[in-house]
Motif scaffolding. Structure first.
Motif, PDB file in Angstrom:
ATOM      1  N   THR A  35       0.750  -1.185  -0.047  1.00 31.90           N
ATOM      2  CA  THR A  35       0.026   0.014  -0.115  1.00 31.90           C
ATOM      3  C   THR A  35       1.001   1.114  -0.074  1.00 31.90           C
ATOM      4  OG1 THR A  35      -0.126   0.002   2.551  1.00 31.90           O
ATOM      5  CG2 THR A  35      -1.994  -1.318   1.247  1.00 31.90           C
ATOM      6  N   GLU A  36       2.044   1.208  -0.051  1.00 39.15           N
ATOM      7  CA  GLU A  36       3.011   2.188   0.157  1.00 39.15           C
ATOM      8  C   GLU A  36       3.027   2.727  -1.231  1.00 39.15           C
ATOM      9  OE1 GLU A  36       7.622   3.335   0.885  1.00 39.15           O
ATOM     10  OE2 GLU A  36       6.985   1.230   1.147  1.00 39.15           O
ATOM     11  N   LEU A  37       2.824   4.107  -1.257  1.00 37.42           N
ATOM     12  CA  LEU A  37       3.090   4.821  -2.952  1.00 37.42           C
ATOM     13  C   LEU A  37       4.287   4.586  -3.466  1.00 37.42           C
ATOM     14  CD1 LEU A  37       1.524   6.749  -4.546  1.00 37.42           C
ATOM     15  CD2 LEU A  37       2.608   8.565  -3.458  1.00 37.42           C
ATOM     16  N   PRO A  38       4.217   4.084  -4.272  1.00 34.71           N
ATOM     17  CA  PRO A  38       5.620   4.062  -5.513  1.00 34.71           C
ATOM     18  C   PRO A  38       6.079   5.357  -5.866  1.00 34.71           C
ATOM     19  CG  PRO A  38       3.793   2.585  -6.116  1.00 34.71           C
ATOM     20  CD  PRO A  38       3.194   3.391  -5.246  1.00 34.71           C
ATOM     21  N   ARG A  39       7.121   5.382  -5.525  1.00 38.00           N
ATOM     22  CA  ARG A  39       7.910   6.939  -5.964  1.00 38.00           C
ATOM     23  C   ARG A  39       7.958   7.047  -7.457  1.00 38.00           C
ATOM     24  NH1 ARG A  39      14.337   6.087  -3.943  1.00 38.00           N
ATOM     25  NH2 ARG A  39      14.821   4.128  -5.098  1.00 38.00           N
ATOM     26  N   GLY A  40       7.873   6.098  -8.398  1.00 37.30           N
ATOM     27  CA  GLY A  40       7.763   6.075  -9.830  1.00 37.30           C
ATOM     28  C   GLY A  40       9.136   6.160 -10.458  1.00 37.30           C
ATOM     29  N   TRP A  41      10.142   5.956  -9.839  1.00 36.18           N
ATOM     30  CA  TRP A  41      11.392   5.571 -10.270  1.00 36.18           C
ATOM     31  C   TRP A  41      12.478   4.829  -9.571  1.00 36.18           C
ATOM     32  CZ3 TRP A  41      15.718   7.187  -7.611  1.00 36.18           C
ATOM     33  CH2 TRP A  41      15.576   8.102  -6.670  1.00 36.18           C
ATOM     34  N   GLU A  42      13.313   4.205 -10.218  1.00 32.23           N
ATOM     35  CA  GLU A  42      14.471   3.299  -9.515  1.00 32.23           C
ATOM     36  C   GLU A  42      15.810   3.473 -10.099  1.00 32.23           C
ATOM     37  OE1 GLU A  42      14.151   1.749  -6.794  1.00 32.23           O
ATOM     38  OE2 GLU A  42      11.789   1.691  -6.612  1.00 32.23           O
ATOM     39  N   LEU A  43      16.783   3.334  -9.252  1.00 36.42           N
ATOM     40  CA  LEU A  43      18.199   3.462  -9.966  1.00 36.42           C
ATOM     41  C   LEU A  43      18.122   2.386 -11.078  1.00 36.42           C
ATOM     42  CD1 LEU A  43      20.303   3.606  -6.724  1.00 36.42           C
ATOM     43  CD2 LEU A  43      19.897   5.355  -8.511  1.00 36.42           C
ATOM     44  N   PRO A  44      18.592   2.665 -12.153  1.00 32.75           N
ATOM     45  CA  PRO A  44      18.477   1.850 -13.392  1.00 32.75           C
ATOM     46  C   PRO A  44      19.479   0.687 -13.221  1.00 32.75           C
ATOM     47  CG  PRO A  44      19.717   3.984 -14.099  1.00 32.75           C
ATOM     48  CD  PRO A  44      19.094   4.141 -12.602  1.00 32.75           C
ATOM     49  N   VAL A  45      19.338  -0.129 -13.943  1.00 38.63           N
ATOM     50  CA  VAL A  45      20.459  -1.454 -13.749  1.00 38.63           C
ATOM     51  C   VAL A  45      21.794  -0.992 -14.166  1.00 38.63           C
ATOM     52  CG1 VAL A  45      20.866  -3.575 -14.892  1.00 38.63           C
ATOM     53  CG2 VAL A  45      18.543  -3.104 -14.376  1.00 38.63           C
ATOM     54  N   GLN A  46      22.280   0.241 -14.967  1.00 38.70           N
ATOM     55  CA  GLN A  46      23.358   0.435 -15.435  1.00 38.70           C
ATOM     56  C   GLN A  46      23.991   1.171 -14.245  1.00 38.70           C
ATOM     57  OE1 GLN A  46      20.768   1.406 -17.268  1.00 38.70           O
ATOM     58  NE2 GLN A  46      20.823   3.526 -17.652  1.00 38.70           N
ATOM     59  N   GLY A  47      23.196   1.847 -13.296  1.00 41.93           N
ATOM     60  CA  GLY A  47      23.857   2.110 -11.901  1.00 41.93           C
ATOM     61  C   GLY A  47      24.262   1.074 -11.201  1.00 41.93           C
ATOM     62  N   LYS A  48      24.034  -0.153 -11.243  1.00 41.66           N
ATOM     63  CA  LYS A  48      24.497  -1.140 -10.404  1.00 41.66           C
ATOM     64  C   LYS A  48      25.244  -2.315 -11.346  1.00 41.66           C
ATOM     65  CE  LYS A  48      20.317  -0.805  -7.590  1.00 41.66           C
ATOM     66  NZ  LYS A  48      19.066  -1.292  -6.988  1.00 41.66           N
ATOM     67  N   LYS A  49      26.485  -2.069 -11.414  1.00 42.55           N
ATOM     68  CA  LYS A  49      27.319  -2.541 -12.448  1.00 42.55           C
ATOM     69  C   LYS A  49      27.433  -4.122 -11.704  1.00 42.55           C
ATOM     70  CE  LYS A  49      29.649   0.997 -14.904  1.00 42.55           C
ATOM     71  NZ  LYS A  49      30.929   1.630 -15.164  1.00 42.55           N
ATOM     72  N   LEU A  50      27.442  -5.071 -12.535  1.00 43.80           N
ATOM     73  CA  LEU A  50      27.968  -6.256 -12.065  1.00 43.80           C
ATOM     74  C   LEU A  50      29.179  -6.511 -11.610  1.00 43.80           C
ATOM     75  CD1 LEU A  50      26.498  -9.310 -12.106  1.00 43.80           C
ATOM     76  CD2 LEU A  50      27.672  -9.759 -14.221  1.00 43.80           C
ATOM     77  N   GLN A  51      29.707  -6.929 -10.400  1.00 46.60           N
ATOM     78  CA  GLN A  51      30.906  -7.212  -9.848  1.00 46.60           C
ATOM     79  C   GLN A  51      31.630  -8.479 -10.319  1.00 46.60           C
ATOM     80  OE1 GLN A  51      32.313  -4.174  -8.162  1.00 46.60           O
ATOM     81  NE2 GLN A  51      30.463  -3.451  -9.100  1.00 46.60           N
ATOM     82  N   VAL A  52      32.399  -8.425 -11.060  1.00 44.82           N
ATOM     83  CA  VAL A  52      33.212  -9.556 -11.785  1.00 44.82           C
ATOM     84  C   VAL A  52      34.478  -9.925 -11.050  1.00 44.82           C
ATOM     85  CG1 VAL A  52      33.677 -10.992 -13.661  1.00 44.82           C
ATOM     86  CG2 VAL A  52      31.569  -9.368 -13.790  1.00 44.82           C
ATOM     87  N   GLY A  53      34.624 -10.810 -10.344  1.00 43.20           N
ATOM     88  CA  GLY A  53      35.856 -11.139  -9.728  1.00 43.20           C
ATOM     89  C   GLY A  53      36.907 -12.072 -10.640  1.00 43.20           C
TER      90      GLY A  53
ATOM     91  N   TYR B 127      30.024 -15.932  -2.445  1.00 45.36           N
ATOM     92  CA  TYR B 127      29.277 -16.428  -1.361  1.00 45.36           C
ATOM     93  C   TYR B 127      28.932 -15.375  -0.224  1.00 45.36           C
ATOM     94  CZ  TYR B 127      26.985 -18.806   2.521  1.00 45.36           C
ATOM     95  OH  TYR B 127      26.284 -19.248   3.538  1.00 45.36           O
ATOM     96  N   LEU B 128      30.040 -14.494  -0.130  1.00 43.09           N
ATOM     97  CA  LEU B 128      29.839 -13.386   0.843  1.00 43.09           C
ATOM     98  C   LEU B 128      29.597 -12.063   0.149  1.00 43.09           C
ATOM     99  CD1 LEU B 128      33.560 -13.723   2.847  1.00 43.09           C
ATOM    100  CD2 LEU B 128      31.170 -14.282   3.287  1.00 43.09           C
ATOM    101  N   LYS B 129      29.192 -12.366  -1.161  1.00 43.28           N
ATOM    102  CA  LYS B 129      28.632 -11.287  -2.124  1.00 43.28           C
ATOM    103  C   LYS B 129      29.322  -9.977  -2.333  1.00 43.28           C
ATOM    104  CE  LYS B 129      23.791 -12.168  -0.919  1.00 43.28           C
ATOM    105  NZ  LYS B 129      22.427 -11.538  -0.465  1.00 43.28           N
ATOM    106  N   LYS B 130      30.775 -10.142  -2.127  1.00 42.18           N
ATOM    107  CA  LYS B 130      32.032  -9.357  -2.648  1.00 42.18           C
ATOM    108  C   LYS B 130      31.844  -9.226  -4.030  1.00 42.18           C
ATOM    109  CE  LYS B 130      36.531  -7.886  -1.733  1.00 42.18           C
ATOM    110  NZ  LYS B 130      37.834  -8.024  -1.428  1.00 42.18           N
ATOM    111  N   TYR B 131      31.629 -10.353  -4.624  1.00 43.59           N
ATOM    112  CA  TYR B 131      31.679 -10.536  -6.315  1.00 43.59           C
ATOM    113  C   TYR B 131      30.276 -11.050  -6.536  1.00 43.59           C
ATOM    114  CZ  TYR B 131      36.846 -10.004  -5.565  1.00 43.59           C
ATOM    115  OH  TYR B 131      38.035  -9.758  -5.059  1.00 43.59           O
ATOM    116  N   ASP B 132      29.867 -10.551  -7.733  1.00 41.66           N
ATOM    117  CA  ASP B 132      28.470 -11.218  -8.086  1.00 41.66           C
ATOM    118  C   ASP B 132      28.786 -12.643  -8.912  1.00 41.66           C
ATOM    119  OD1 ASP B 132      26.574  -9.170  -7.305  1.00 41.66           O
ATOM    120  OD2 ASP B 132      27.420  -7.815  -8.803  1.00 41.66           O
ATOM    121  N   ILE B 133      29.899 -12.479  -9.616  1.00 38.91           N
ATOM    122  CA  ILE B 133      30.326 -13.771 -10.258  1.00 38.91           C
ATOM    123  C   ILE B 133      31.917 -13.949 -10.180  1.00 38.91           C
ATOM    124  CG2 ILE B 133      28.365 -14.068 -11.707  1.00 38.91           C
ATOM    125  CD1 ILE B 133      30.470 -13.098 -13.899  1.00 38.91           C
ATOM    126  N   ALA B 134      32.568 -14.982 -10.328  1.00 37.09           N
ATOM    127  CA  ALA B 134      34.008 -15.326 -10.364  1.00 37.09           C
ATOM    128  C   ALA B 134      34.247 -15.811 -11.377  1.00 37.09           C
ATOM    129  CB  ALA B 134      34.391 -15.900  -9.045  1.00 37.09           C
TER     130      ALA B 134
END
Length: 629
Positions: free
Chosen positions: A442-460, A527-534
């Motif tokens: 029931t919380e009013l959506p703010r209508g925007w989110e940080l785009p996917v390109q703002g959260k880059k995939l961390q590749v170890g 596993y510790l989520k420091k990297y998204d993939i290795a």
């Protein structure tokens, strides 16, 4: 006896008048020919055909003394623009119809309305909603429904009331879809609402194409979407949006009346996928007449369409009913008694379009249609401006497999919880009932989110044992990690094949010593989520699989032998000597001579003492070469 004597002349006079009335034949009503062109195989066509049959019966049951009677000629356009035009030509030429009800689609109505202008025969459609169809340019086109642009102010009021600053329209790429975009974008810009992107979806788009377009929207910042498309395409869109996670918390979906009007007829699974959506639809006031008609409609529908027992009555069925009443009233009021067409002088090699006649009664009948104002099943039915006038819209919220009413919109009061509530058009907070948004919040959506390109995939990555497989370096000045090798090539190729953009950046993991323990630590960082993939020369082991998921191996394991290959080919005639070294050749020759000598000696000491020398030599050579092998 005196009373009976006085009443006898009166009874005789009444009997005389009754006999005279019976002897006069009843005047036959004048037939008024009307064509009906619908897509009879569609949901709207089926609903409308049942409503039209009931409307014809009800009208003349209420007005038995009318001197005109509508005679309807149904034609199925089968969803094709050319077929619709062909059906109208047939009705004009062969049945001399004085009005056409339909066609169903806006694209069909555009050409058919041109025919109506040429023949001066009114074209009355209760389903063609495209704003490109206008009575100003097509005077004989009458829209017995609302233009898509009529709901624009309602949509803009919702967006402005909730404070959203950016929206993305998603619409079908045809006349129906494009018709609303220009007035919608203009109205949004007037309220300082930005449209960063317009999502056009082909009317024949596949599931994969729709999914790719939705993925494109996911990487954008805007999370407010306005969907304007027919139910078939809209059902597929929301099903795919649910599958990829776009019907979750933070998203805002608003559907136009094209979808909302038929939401009760959609598959329950589709409605469930649309949970949290806001919809705009025409407001139909409740009445006892509407309740009675609804019951009769369902009874008749089971007879007319036995294969569609779950079919629901929609607003298009009510507009079809009221349209028949409007045409029947106009036919009576215009005092038309005979269909008359003025044909042009005959021309050689002329086409059927050139020889179409012009209706003498067309202008009078059109005038009567436009003056038609009455209260129908759908509410106030007013066609005075060439199209149905807007009274009010209602706003619904799809929840689960159903929907609930959350408010209304009128030109006078704007958005409000009730119709009789006096409010100002501009407001800082929405005056609507509680809305259940996507994600069941029931919380009013703010209508925007940080785009996917703002959260880059961390590749170890690591500096591996084999540089050809994987290698990585860090720029000492910029700190940027550069990776290369076969494993990196496979990863980057997989990213390019995704149906959406996936930004990523490399992160270096320093392996202090060569051993499995260092690689265990590298894998554990995921596993510790420091990297998204290795990525690296990581062996798949049981203890590591407890923390991460491995891709399928893309290199073969096992023992192999590397053999250098010379590109040049030796074409020397003595190449047959190459398999053995000179020492081997010398030893072979010496063995050959030794064997021959032994055989010759045995022959000499035996019974062949007197044999010629040549024969002894041949025997020695033969046995030394062939018997030895």
């Amino acid at each position: 006896m005196a009373l009976c004597a006085r009443t006898a002349p009166l009874l005789f006079l009444l009997a005389f008048h009754f006999a005279v009335a019976q002897s006069v034949p009843e005047k036959k009503a004048e037939e008024f020919q009307v064509g009906v062109v619908l897509d009879l195989g569609t949901l709207v066509g089926k609903v409308a055909s049942t409503s039209i049959s009931l409307a014809l019966e009800d009208f003349y049951a209420v007005h038995p003394n009318y001197t005109t009677r509508l005679v309807l000629h149904f034609r199925d356009s089968m969803g094709d623009d050319v077929q619709a035009a062909s059906a109208v030509l047939d009705l004009l030429e062969n049945h001399k119809v004085q009005a056409i009800i339909g066609p169903q689609k806006s694209s069909q109505a555009l050409f058919v309305s041109d025919l109506g202008n040429k023949c001066e025969v009114p074209i009355i459609s209760f389903t063609a909603t495209s704003p490109t169809l206008s009575s100003h340019t097509l005077p004989y086109f009458v829209r017995a429904t609302l233009s898509d642009s009529a709901q624009v102010n309602t949509i803009v009021s919702i967006i402005k009331s909730y404070g959203w600053r950016e929206v993305v329209p998603i619409y079908v790429d045809n006349d129906y879809g494009r018709g609303i975009i220009l007035p919608l974008v203009d109205a949004l810009q007037q309220k300082d609402v930005h449209v960063p992107y317009r999502s056009e979806i082909d009317q024949m788009a596949t599931s994969e194409e729709i999914t790719q377009e939705l993925y494109k929207l996911m990487i954008m910042q805007t999370r407010v979407y306005i969907v304007h498309m027919p139910p078939s395409l809209g059902s597929l869109l929301f099903t795919k949006a649910k599958e990829i996670g776009m019907m979750s918390k933070g998203a805002v979906w608003i559907i136009t009346d094209g979808l909302t009007n038929l939401i009760d007829s959609l598959n329950p699974s589709v409605v469930e996928a649309m949970s949290g959506v806001l919809g705009v639809e025409f407001y139909v006031p409740k009445s006892t007449e509407l309740d009675s008609f609804t019951k009769r409609w369902y009874m008749r529908s089971r007879i007319d369409h036995p294969n569609d027992p779950t079919m629901k009555l929609s607003i298009f069925g009510l507009w079809a009913y009221d349209t028949i009443w409007a045409v029947a009233r106009a036919a009576e009021k215009s005092k038309i008694r005979k269909a008359t067409f003025q044909r042009p002088s005959s021309m050689r090699n002329s086409t059927s379009l050139e020889t179409l006649g012009t209706s003498v009664n067309g202008p009078a009948f059109l005038k009567a249609i436009l003056k038609n104002k009455f209260r129908g099943l759908s509410g106030n039915f007013d066609l005075s401006n060439g199209q149905l006038q807007v009274s009010a819209f209602q706003i619904i919220n799809v929840v689960g497999k159903g929907h609930q009413l959350i408010g209304f919109w009128t030109a006078r009061n704007g958005i409000s919880k009730t119709l009789d509530q006096n409010t100002t058009y501009e407001r800082t907070k929405p005056d609507l009932n509680i809305v259940i948004w996507p994600g069941e919040v029931t919380e009013l959506p703010r209508g925007w989110e940080l785009p996917v390109q703002g959260k880059k995939l961390q590749v170890g990555v690591v500096k591996g044992h084999y540089p050809e497989y994987i290698d990585a370096d860090k720029d000492p000045i910029t700190g940027v990690i550069t990776a290369r090798g076969l494993a990196i090539d496979v990863f980057e190729e997989a990213v390019t094949r995704l149906p959406y953009a996936l930004p990523y950046e490399y992160k270096m993991f320093n392996i202090t010593e060569i051993g499995s323990s260092s690689y265990n630590e590298f894998v554990y960082q995921v596993y510790l989520k420091k990297y998204d993939i290795a990525i690296g020369d990581i062996a798949i082991r049981y203890n590591r699989s407890l923390y991460v998921n491995f891709t399928l191996p893309y290199t073969e394991s096992g023992v192999a032998m590397a053999v250098p290959v010379k590109e040049s080919t030796n074409k020397d005639a003595w190449i047959f000597l190459k398999p053995l070294t000179p020492d081997m050749w010398f030893a072979t020759i010496m063995l050959f001579i030794y064997t021959g000598f032994v055989i010759w000696l045995l022959e000499l000491l035996g019974n062949n003492k007197n044999a010629p020398i040549s024969r002894q030599l041949v025997t020695s050579i033969y046995f030394s070469m062939f018997e030895e092998s």
